[in-house]
Design an enzyme around this catalytic site. Structure first.
Site: not given
Ligand SMILES: [Zn+2]
Length: 139
Positions: A44-45, A55, A57, A95
């Site tokens: 995650n960023i 996220c 994913e 996601c």
């Molecule tokens: Zn997500």
């Protein structure tokens, strides 16, 4: 196939070390298995403006798609606050929708907190039933 799940868990855990999370300190890692056999990882960023945050994913999926890969078998996801992994860290709704775009009926979601402790879910049956996908656009 059991060993590949363990490997995906290992790669997802490793990916958390790159999480850029100065605001929430909630680290998440993902490891996505392409049908080509290659594993794409993501973290995650976060962003000071919050909304652009991405996220783990989606980072993994977008990395793969940006390299021309759009068919996947499974994804492992781990995460938790201050690097303490939760027993399960399920994907957010955004996601889930992005996973649905590239998942087939056999796609699996793996959630856990170690290479020994994880659960494998069928994505469409157990994680996102009643999904809206590209198939609906063609009806
Ligand atoms: Zn997500």
């Amino acid at each position: 196939m059991e060993n590949i799940n363990k490997l995906l868990m290992k790669k997802a855990i490793e990916a958390t070390k790159f999480s850029y999370v100065p605001y929430s300190e909630f680290t998440v890692g993902a490891a996505l298995l392409g049908k080509n056999g290659i594993i794409y990882t993501g973290c995650n960023i976060e962003n000071a403006s919050y909304t652009p945050t991405n996220c783990a994913e989606r980072t993994a999926i977008f990395k793969a798609v940006s390299e021309g890969i759009t068919e996947f078998s499974k994804i492992a996801v781990v995460g938790g606050p201050k690097r303490n992994l939760l027993e399960q860290c399920p994907p957010c709704g955004v996601c889930r929708q992005v996973i649905a775009e590239f998942a087939d009926k056999d796609f699996e979601l793996i959630l856990g907190d170690s290479e020994e402790n994880f659960v494998v879910y069928n994505f469409f049956e157990e994680v996102l039933p009643l999904s809206f996908t590209k198939k609906d656009l063609k009806k």
